[in-house]
Write an enzyme that holds these catalytic residues in place. Sequence first.
Site, PDB file in Angstrom:
ATOM      1  N   LEU A  29     -13.549  -6.188  -3.807  1.00  0.00           N
ATOM      2  CA  LEU A  29     -14.229  -5.874  -2.541  1.00  0.00           C
ATOM      3  C   LEU A  29     -13.515  -6.483  -1.342  1.00  0.00           C
ATOM      4  CD1 LEU A  29     -18.003  -6.151  -3.613  1.00  0.00           C
ATOM      5  CD2 LEU A  29     -16.502  -4.156  -3.664  1.00  0.00           C
ATOM      6  N   ALA A  57      -5.460  -1.173  -4.831  1.00  0.00           N
ATOM      7  CA  ALA A  57      -4.235  -1.437  -4.072  1.00  0.00           C
ATOM      8  C   ALA A  57      -4.616  -1.776  -2.646  1.00  0.00           C
ATOM      9  CB  ALA A  57      -3.338  -0.188  -4.054  1.00  0.00           C
ATOM     10  N   THR A  68       1.727   7.074  -5.142  1.00  0.00           N
ATOM     11  CA  THR A  68       1.787   7.869  -3.922  1.00  0.00           C
ATOM     12  C   THR A  68       3.107   8.620  -3.783  1.00  0.00           C
ATOM     13  OG1 THR A  68       1.908   7.603  -1.509  1.00  0.00           O
ATOM     14  CG2 THR A  68       2.553   5.713  -2.792  1.00  0.00           C
ATOM     15  N   ASP A  69       3.094   9.686  -3.011  1.00  0.00           N
ATOM     16  CA  ASP A  69       4.353  10.403  -2.735  1.00  0.00           C
ATOM     17  C   ASP A  69       5.263   9.588  -1.820  1.00  0.00           C
ATOM     18  OD1 ASP A  69       2.836  10.659  -0.415  1.00  0.00           O
ATOM     19  OD2 ASP A  69       3.059  12.830  -0.241  1.00  0.00           O
ATOM     20  N   GLU A  70       4.700   8.551  -1.176  1.00  0.00           N
ATOM     21  CA  GLU A  70       5.504   7.771  -0.213  1.00  0.00           C
ATOM     22  C   GLU A  70       6.652   7.026  -0.889  1.00  0.00           C
ATOM     23  OE1 GLU A  70       3.484   5.608   2.792  1.00  0.00           O
ATOM     24  OE2 GLU A  70       1.909   7.091   2.993  1.00  0.00           O
ATOM     25  N   TYR A 120       4.273  -1.009   2.371  1.00  0.00           N
ATOM     26  CA  TYR A 120       3.311  -0.375   1.449  1.00  0.00           C
ATOM     27  C   TYR A 120       4.037   0.436   0.386  1.00  0.00           C
ATOM     28  CZ  TYR A 120       0.252   3.310  -0.333  1.00  0.00           C
ATOM     29  OH  TYR A 120      -0.403   4.187  -1.167  1.00  0.00           O
ATOM     30  N   LYS A 124       4.361  -0.088  -3.712  1.00  0.00           N
ATOM     31  CA  LYS A 124       3.916   0.910  -4.703  1.00  0.00           C
ATOM     32  C   LYS A 124       5.095   1.330  -5.591  1.00  0.00           C
ATOM     33  CE  LYS A 124       0.390   2.650  -5.119  1.00  0.00           C
ATOM     34  NZ  LYS A 124      -0.844   2.266  -5.863  1.00  0.00           N
ATOM     35  N   LYS A 126      -7.897   5.379   8.545  1.00  0.00           N
ATOM     36  CA  LYS A 126      -6.968   6.448   8.179  1.00  0.00           C
ATOM     37  C   LYS A 126      -7.206   7.644   9.101  1.00  0.00           C
ATOM     38  CE  LYS A 126      -5.605   3.998   4.576  1.00  0.00           C
ATOM     39  NZ  LYS A 126      -6.219   3.923   3.286  1.00  0.00           N
ATOM     40  N   ASN A 176       0.767  16.359  12.386  1.00  0.00           N
ATOM     41  CA  ASN A 176      -0.397  15.562  12.800  1.00  0.00           C
ATOM     42  C   ASN A 176      -1.110  16.149  14.013  1.00  0.00           C
ATOM     43  OD1 ASN A 176       0.088  13.726  10.763  1.00  0.00           O
ATOM     44  ND2 ASN A 176       1.260  12.327  12.061  1.00  0.00           N
ATOM     45  N   TYR A 206      -4.633  -4.435  18.100  1.00  0.00           N
ATOM     46  CA  TYR A 206      -4.230  -3.292  18.924  1.00  0.00           C
ATOM     47  C   TYR A 206      -4.847  -3.385  20.312  1.00  0.00           C
ATOM     48  CZ  TYR A 206      -3.019  -1.117  14.441  1.00  0.00           C
ATOM     49  OH  TYR A 206      -2.487  -0.835  13.217  1.00  0.00           O
TER      50      TYR A 206
HETATM   51  P1  NAD Z   1      -8.650   2.006  -0.559  1.00  0.00           P
HETATM   52  O1  NAD Z   1      -7.938   1.040   0.306  1.00  0.00           O
HETATM   53  O2  NAD Z   1      -9.703   2.861   0.028  1.00  0.00           O
HETATM   54  O3  NAD Z   1      -9.308   1.247  -1.797  1.00  0.00           O
HETATM   55  C1  NAD Z   1      -8.658   0.231  -2.495  1.00  0.00           C
HETATM   56  C2  NAD Z   1      -9.671  -0.499  -3.358  1.00  0.00           C
HETATM   57  O4  NAD Z   1      -8.972  -1.517  -4.100  1.00  0.00           O
HETATM   58  C3  NAD Z   1     -10.758  -1.219  -2.540  1.00  0.00           C
HETATM   59  O5  NAD Z   1     -12.019  -0.990  -3.111  1.00  0.00           O
HETATM   60  C4  NAD Z   1     -10.371  -2.683  -2.636  1.00  0.00           C
HETATM   61  O6  NAD Z   1     -11.471  -3.569  -2.567  1.00  0.00           O
HETATM   62  C5  NAD Z   1      -9.686  -2.728  -4.003  1.00  0.00           C
HETATM   63  N1  NAD Z   1      -8.732  -3.850  -4.113  1.00  0.00           N
HETATM   64  C6  NAD Z   1      -7.725  -4.159  -3.249  1.00  0.00           C
HETATM   65  N2  NAD Z   1      -7.085  -5.268  -3.672  1.00  0.00           N
HETATM   66  C7  NAD Z   1      -7.673  -5.644  -4.830  1.00  0.00           C
HETATM   67  C8  NAD Z   1      -7.450  -6.708  -5.750  1.00  0.00           C
HETATM   68  N3  NAD Z   1      -6.482  -7.626  -5.554  1.00  0.00           N
HETATM   69  N4  NAD Z   1      -8.241  -6.786  -6.836  1.00  0.00           N
HETATM   70  C9  NAD Z   1      -9.236  -5.887  -7.050  1.00  0.00           C
HETATM   71  N5  NAD Z   1      -9.508  -4.882  -6.209  1.00  0.00           N
HETATM   72  C10 NAD Z   1      -8.727  -4.753  -5.116  1.00  0.00           C
HETATM   73  O7  NAD Z   1      -7.503   2.880  -1.232  1.00  0.00           O
HETATM   74  P2  NAD Z   1      -7.498   4.421  -1.639  1.00  0.00           P
HETATM   75  O8  NAD Z   1      -7.097   5.222  -0.466  1.00  0.00           O
HETATM   76  O9  NAD Z   1      -8.745   4.735  -2.371  1.00  0.00           O
HETATM   77  O10 NAD Z   1      -6.259   4.439  -2.649  1.00  0.00           O
HETATM   78  C11 NAD Z   1      -6.466   4.215  -4.046  1.00  0.00           C
HETATM   79  C12 NAD Z   1      -5.138   4.323  -4.760  1.00  0.00           C
HETATM   80  O11 NAD Z   1      -4.566   5.613  -4.557  1.00  0.00           O
HETATM   81  C13 NAD Z   1      -4.083   3.337  -4.263  1.00  0.00           C
HETATM   82  O12 NAD Z   1      -3.352   2.877  -5.375  1.00  0.00           O
HETATM   83  C14 NAD Z   1      -3.199   4.148  -3.331  1.00  0.00           C
HETATM   84  O13 NAD Z   1      -1.899   3.632  -3.285  1.00  0.00           O
HETATM   85  C15 NAD Z   1      -3.254   5.494  -4.029  1.00  0.00           C
HETATM   86  N6  NAD Z   1      -3.052   6.676  -3.168  1.00  0.00           N
HETATM   87  C16 NAD Z   1      -3.808   6.848  -2.057  1.00  0.00           C
HETATM   88  C17 NAD Z   1      -3.670   8.020  -1.305  1.00  0.00           C
HETATM   89  C18 NAD Z   1      -4.505   8.281  -0.079  1.00  0.00           C
HETATM   90  O14 NAD Z   1      -4.290   9.284   0.602  1.00  0.00           O
HETATM   91  N7  NAD Z   1      -5.493   7.455   0.237  1.00  0.00           N
HETATM   92  C19 NAD Z   1      -2.734   8.991  -1.702  1.00  0.00           C
HETATM   93  C20 NAD Z   1      -1.948   8.753  -2.846  1.00  0.00           C
HETATM   94  C21 NAD Z   1      -2.136   7.601  -3.585  1.00  0.00           C
HETATM   95  O1  DAU Z   2       0.984  10.169   1.312  1.00  0.00           O
HETATM   96  C1  DAU Z   2       0.052   9.390   0.613  1.00  0.00           C
HETATM   97  C2  DAU Z   2      -0.385   8.236   1.483  1.00  0.00           C
HETATM   98  O2  DAU Z   2      -1.234   8.786   2.501  1.00  0.00           O
HETATM   99  C3  DAU Z   2      -1.118   7.158   0.706  1.00  0.00           C
HETATM  100  O3  DAU Z   2      -0.257   6.589  -0.235  1.00  0.00           O
HETATM  101  C4  DAU Z   2      -1.663   6.067   1.653  1.00  0.00           C
HETATM  102  O4  DAU Z   2      -2.435   5.139   0.912  1.00  0.00           O
HETATM  103  C5  DAU Z   2      -2.543   6.736   2.692  1.00  0.00           C
HETATM  104  O5  DAU Z   2      -2.987   5.778   3.624  1.00  0.00           O
HETATM  105  C6  DAU Z   2      -1.771   7.845   3.417  1.00  0.00           C
HETATM  106  O6  DAU Z   2      -0.693   7.276   4.220  1.00  0.00           O
HETATM  107  P1  DAU Z   2      -0.369   7.818   5.682  1.00  0.00           P
HETATM  108  O7  DAU Z   2       0.362   6.777   6.420  1.00  0.00           O
HETATM  109  O8  DAU Z   2       0.234   9.167   5.609  1.00  0.00           O
HETATM  110  O9  DAU Z   2      -1.883   7.995   6.234  1.00  0.00           O
HETATM  111  P2  DAU Z   2      -2.541   7.665   7.654  1.00  0.00           P
HETATM  112  O10 DAU Z   2      -3.911   8.249   7.631  1.00  0.00           O
HETATM  113  O11 DAU Z   2      -2.407   6.233   8.016  1.00  0.00           O
HETATM  114  O12 DAU Z   2      -1.647   8.492   8.676  1.00  0.00           O
HETATM  115  C7  DAU Z   2      -1.470   9.894   8.543  1.00  0.00           C
HETATM  116  C8  DAU Z   2      -0.506  10.345   9.633  1.00  0.00           C
HETATM  117  O13 DAU Z   2      -1.156  10.204  10.906  1.00  0.00           O
HETATM  118  C9  DAU Z   2       0.750   9.506   9.736  1.00  0.00           C
HETATM  119  O14 DAU Z   2       1.847  10.338  10.079  1.00  0.00           O
HETATM  120  C10 DAU Z   2       0.473   8.519  10.862  1.00  0.00           C
HETATM  121  C11 DAU Z   2      -0.448   9.316  11.784  1.00  0.00           C
HETATM  122  N1  DAU Z   2      -1.459   8.526  12.512  1.00  0.00           N
HETATM  123  C12 DAU Z   2      -2.257   7.700  11.806  1.00  0.00           C
HETATM  124  C13 DAU Z   2      -3.231   6.952  12.425  1.00  0.00           C
HETATM  125  C14 DAU Z   2      -4.113   6.001  11.638  1.00  0.00           C
HETATM  126  C15 DAU Z   2      -1.622   8.699  13.884  1.00  0.00           C
HETATM  127  O15 DAU Z   2      -0.911   9.473  14.531  1.00  0.00           O
HETATM  128  N2  DAU Z   2      -2.602   7.966  14.503  1.00  0.00           N
HETATM  129  C16 DAU Z   2      -3.407   7.091  13.836  1.00  0.00           C
HETATM  130  O16 DAU Z   2      -4.258   6.432  14.482  1.00  0.00           O
END
Ligand code: NAD
Ligand code: DAU
Length: 373
Positions: free
Chosen positions: A52, A103, A154-156, A179, A183, A218, A278, A370
């Site tokens: 959490l 993560a 992630t694709d990143e 990040y 990963k 996000k 975006n 910020y």
């Molecule tokens: P999130 O940040 O919403 O959730 C992460 C969760 O992990 C949280 O509940 C947090 O409390 C828990 N956590 C963090 N550190 C921890 C620790 N040390 N021990 C135990 N719990 C811990 O993340 P998300 O967006 O749900 O992403 C989940 C997974 O999917 C990640 O591995 C991320 O890299 C991957 N991923 C995310 C996206 C995306 O678009 N969000 C896309 C591709 C892959």
């Molecule tokens: O591609 C998968 C990844 O997508 C995951 O692995 C990450 O966990 C997830 O956070 C996400 O990463 P991004 O960096 O792509 O997501 P984010 O929502 O932070 O940003 C999406 C795009 O929007 C990116 O090009 C940055 C831009 N952005 C983001 C924010 C938060 C803005 O222009 N303004 C903003 O305030």
Amino acid sequence: MSSRKLKNILVTGGAGFIGSNFINYLFGMSATGEKAFMDSGFTGNIVNVDCLTYAGNLENLAQVEEKFGGKRYFFEKVDICDRAEIERIFKQYDIDTVIHFAAESHVDRSILGPEAFVRTNVMGTFTLLDVARTYWNVSLDNPRDDVLFHHISTDEVYGSLGKTGYFTETTPYDPRSPYSSSKASSDHLVMAYYHTYALPITLSNCTNNYGPYQFPEKLLPLMISNIRDGKNLPVYGEGLNIRDWIYVEDHNRAVWQIVNDGKTGEKYNIGGENEWQNIKLLHKVIELTSAEVGKSAAEVEKTIVHVKDRPGHDARYAIDCTKIKKELGWERKMTFEQGLSMTVKWYLTHPDWVNHILSGEYKNWINRNYSDR
Ligand code: NAD
Ligand code: DAU
């Protein structure tokens, strides 16, 4: 029906965005009403391990807790870096499957403070892998096919694309942010445990997810809640960067299919085949959200501010997901039109969830870091 016989699944990060959607989906509590468990014949248990952090929220799982808590669903507030606790959990619940979501997940935070990313994403993944290897007693001399470690990535990790081309499973890794490099390290550790210790693994790399319960730092939930609140809409640079968006449940269905039927030792790309610049995506979100909250889209457009670009901002992500389609028959079910509209409505009809997050630690963090939002 599943080809693997899963019994006790350890889900890490189950209180976060994708993890909580995954657990809700398994138990039939998601917005679409799909019931992965019932449909795949799984009758075992889920143990959710999450420490959490700011991103973990048990409110996301209230319904599952109420209906299945202490019966088929168990929550453990534990840090994945805490080896003794992870060992206890493997033993106490006799874990045979790990689905590892936990993560640090936000790129901007990794730029401001990379250490937590190395700790959780690298050391945490290492700890889980090593406890799994020892508890399951696997090695090249003692291979097993009745246990599985699935790693969510992630694709990143593949870096940044130009105007054309797609990431495939064989694209070389080229991570650019703290990040994505943390990963990438975790992915390499997962593959190393497969080759060196015969730990049965699968791995998936997915594009940008959207849907309910995403932390409003996000892009999509941030913009929706800022439009609702009449705040500025911060676009990094010109807003020309491209992301490929997938509805979170389509991602989670893919994960469930891999866990049940994926080939051990293989990685699978998961994508939305849905690329958006975006700024164009923001225009769409403004159109949908303004209509819902009774504001003029033209007026909301004026609140867009082009702020300082993210350092090392990857230009474009796009996934080729032919492999999972061909080998596992996975398909997306949600159209972007429908998914985005549902998502906008979800944030607007869950003000308590949004306001709770926006009022707490997150607000202080934004104010500290910020000045432009
Ligand atoms: P999130 O940040 O919403 O959730 C992460 C969760 O992990 C949280 O509940 C947090 O409390 C828990 N956590 C963090 N550190 C921890 C620790 N040390 N021990 C135990 N719990 C811990 O993340 P998300 O967006 O749900 O992403 C989940 C997974 O999917 C990640 O591995 C991320 O890299 C991957 N991923 C995310 C996206 C995306 O678009 N969000 C896309 C591709 C892959
Ligand atoms: O591609 C998968 C990844 O997508 C995951 O692995 C990450 O966990 C997830 O956070 C996400 O990463 P991004 O960096 O792509 O997501 P984010 O929502 O932070 O940003 C999406 C795009 O929007 C990116 O090009 C940055 C831009 N952005 C983001 C924010 C938060 C803005 O222009 N303004 C903003 O305030």
